[in-house]
Design an enzyme around this catalytic site. Structure first.
Site, PDB file in Angstrom:
ATOM      1  N   TYR A 117      59.786  25.084  35.921  1.00  0.00           N
ATOM      2  CA  TYR A 117      59.859  23.750  36.521  1.00  0.00           C
ATOM      3  C   TYR A 117      60.324  23.746  37.976  1.00  0.00           C
ATOM      4  O   TYR A 117      60.421  22.680  38.591  1.00  0.00           O
ATOM      5  CB  TYR A 117      60.751  22.852  35.661  1.00  0.00           C
ATOM      6  CG  TYR A 117      60.213  22.689  34.254  1.00  0.00           C
ATOM      7  CD1 TYR A 117      59.017  22.028  34.035  1.00  0.00           C
ATOM      8  CD2 TYR A 117      60.887  23.225  33.158  1.00  0.00           C
ATOM      9  CE1 TYR A 117      58.502  21.888  32.753  1.00  0.00           C
ATOM     10  CE2 TYR A 117      60.383  23.085  31.868  1.00  0.00           C
ATOM     11  CZ  TYR A 117      59.186  22.424  31.677  1.00  0.00           C
ATOM     12  OH  TYR A 117      58.676  22.286  30.414  1.00  0.00           O
ATOM     13  N   HIS A 168      52.882  15.619  35.400  1.00  0.00           N
ATOM     14  CA  HIS A 168      53.571  16.775  34.817  1.00  0.00           C
ATOM     15  C   HIS A 168      53.858  17.778  35.917  1.00  0.00           C
ATOM     16  O   HIS A 168      52.974  18.088  36.725  1.00  0.00           O
ATOM     17  CB  HIS A 168      52.729  17.426  33.718  1.00  0.00           C
ATOM     18  CG  HIS A 168      52.487  16.492  32.583  1.00  0.00           C
ATOM     19  ND1 HIS A 168      53.486  16.158  31.702  1.00  0.00           N
ATOM     20  CD2 HIS A 168      51.403  15.782  32.236  1.00  0.00           C
ATOM     21  CE1 HIS A 168      53.007  15.282  30.833  1.00  0.00           C
ATOM     22  NE2 HIS A 168      51.754  15.030  31.139  1.00  0.00           N
ATOM     23  N   SER A 183      54.679  21.003  35.503  1.00  0.00           N
ATOM     24  CA  SER A 183      54.005  22.261  35.187  1.00  0.00           C
ATOM     25  C   SER A 183      52.535  21.993  34.851  1.00  0.00           C
ATOM     26  O   SER A 183      52.148  20.848  34.565  1.00  0.00           O
ATOM     27  CB  SER A 183      54.692  22.942  34.004  1.00  0.00           C
ATOM     28  OG  SER A 183      54.542  22.163  32.824  1.00  0.00           O
TER      29      SER A 183
HETATM   30  O1  CA2 Z   1      55.561  19.818  33.091  1.00  0.00           O
HETATM   31  C1  CA2 Z   1      56.108  18.747  32.804  1.00  0.00           C
HETATM   32  O2  CA2 Z   1      56.479  17.933  33.633  1.00  0.00           O
HETATM   33  C2  CA2 Z   1      56.395  18.429  31.332  1.00  0.00           C
HETATM   34  O3  CA2 Z   1      56.185  17.040  31.136  1.00  0.00           O
HETATM   35  C3  CA2 Z   1      57.837  18.799  31.095  1.00  0.00           C
HETATM   36  C4  CA2 Z   1      58.270  18.649  29.635  1.00  0.00           C
HETATM   37  C5  CA2 Z   1      57.290  19.359  28.711  1.00  0.00           C
HETATM   38  O4  CA2 Z   1      57.636  19.095  27.345  1.00  0.00           O
HETATM   39  C6  CA2 Z   1      55.868  18.930  28.950  1.00  0.00           C
HETATM   40  O5  CA2 Z   1      55.018  19.661  28.100  1.00  0.00           O
HETATM   41  C7  CA2 Z   1      55.470  19.180  30.387  1.00  0.00           C
HETATM   42  C8  CA2 Z   1      59.650  19.232  29.430  1.00  0.00           C
HETATM   43  C9  CA2 Z   1      60.688  18.555  30.275  1.00  0.00           C
HETATM   44  C10 CA2 Z   1      61.932  19.363  30.181  1.00  0.00           C
HETATM   45  O6  CA2 Z   1      62.361  19.561  31.502  1.00  0.00           O
HETATM   46  C11 CA2 Z   1      63.246  20.566  31.716  1.00  0.00           C
HETATM   47  C12 CA2 Z   1      63.498  20.839  33.023  1.00  0.00           C
HETATM   48  C13 CA2 Z   1      64.362  21.847  33.345  1.00  0.00           C
HETATM   49  C14 CA2 Z   1      64.982  22.553  32.343  1.00  0.00           C
HETATM   50  C15 CA2 Z   1      64.732  22.266  31.031  1.00  0.00           C
HETATM   51  C16 CA2 Z   1      63.856  21.265  30.708  1.00  0.00           C
END
Ligand code: CA2
Length: 145
Positions: A26, A103, A105
């Site tokens: 991220y 998103h 990622s």
């Molecule tokens: O890529 C993205 O923005 C997501 O929406 C992020 C979600 C994930 O479940 C999606 O598939 C894609 C996860 C968000 C969690 O964000 C974190 C950031 C830093 C550390 C841990 C989690």
């Protein structure tokens, strides 16, 4: 002419950890950096943003319902709820303003379960894989709509 309402920038579960964990996926930018970027882009267009984050599905749905009358556009990173929440999609479909799904990622280059989004079919458009730049582009899109 009436001033357009703020652009709501809504963030789902765990995005409060942005920049603090898993930087290899991220990046190093934080949610505060997202706020600064969105404010900067909106400000250039004489617009404002309302950036929020919640770990709770019902809270996000309440904010989407609020946005129906208060917002001039919605940018949403539903995070994990992207792949699970019919209820969030049911709320989003009621919006009559531009809706951009963001998103950080590239969800299409990750696990299989991240390739399906309940939100994409009801969004005006989707941005994935561009890091937090995607938020700025989404706000820009809403401002120029
Ligand atoms: O890529 C993205 O923005 C997501 O929406 C992020 C979600 C994930 O479940 C999606 O598939 C894609 C996860 C968000 C969690 O964000 C974190 C950031 C830093 C550390 C841990 C989690």
């Amino acid at each position: 002419m009436t001033t357009p309402g703020p652009i709501y920038v809504l963030n789902g579960p765990n995005l409060n950890l942005l920049g603090l964990r898993q930087p290899e996926i991220y990046g190093h930018d934080t949610l505060d950096d997202v706020v600064a970027l969105c404010e900067e882009v909106a400000g250039r267009h004489g617009r404002t943003v309302e950036v929020r984050q919640s770990n709770h599905e019902g809270v996000l749905i309440d904010w989407v319902q609020e946005a129906r009358t208060a917002a001039s556009g919605v940018v949403i990173n539903p995070a994990g709820y992207t792949h699970t929440s019919v209820a969030l999609r049911d709320a989003l479909v009621t919006l009559e303003v531009p809706l951009v799904e963001v998103h950080i990622s590239n969800v299409h280059a990750r696990e299989e379960f991240r390739k399906h989004s309940y939100v994409s079919p009801v969004a005006t458009g989707t941005i994935a894989g561009l890091g937090i730049t995607g938020y700025g582009l989404a706000v820009e899109f809403v401002c120029t709509r």
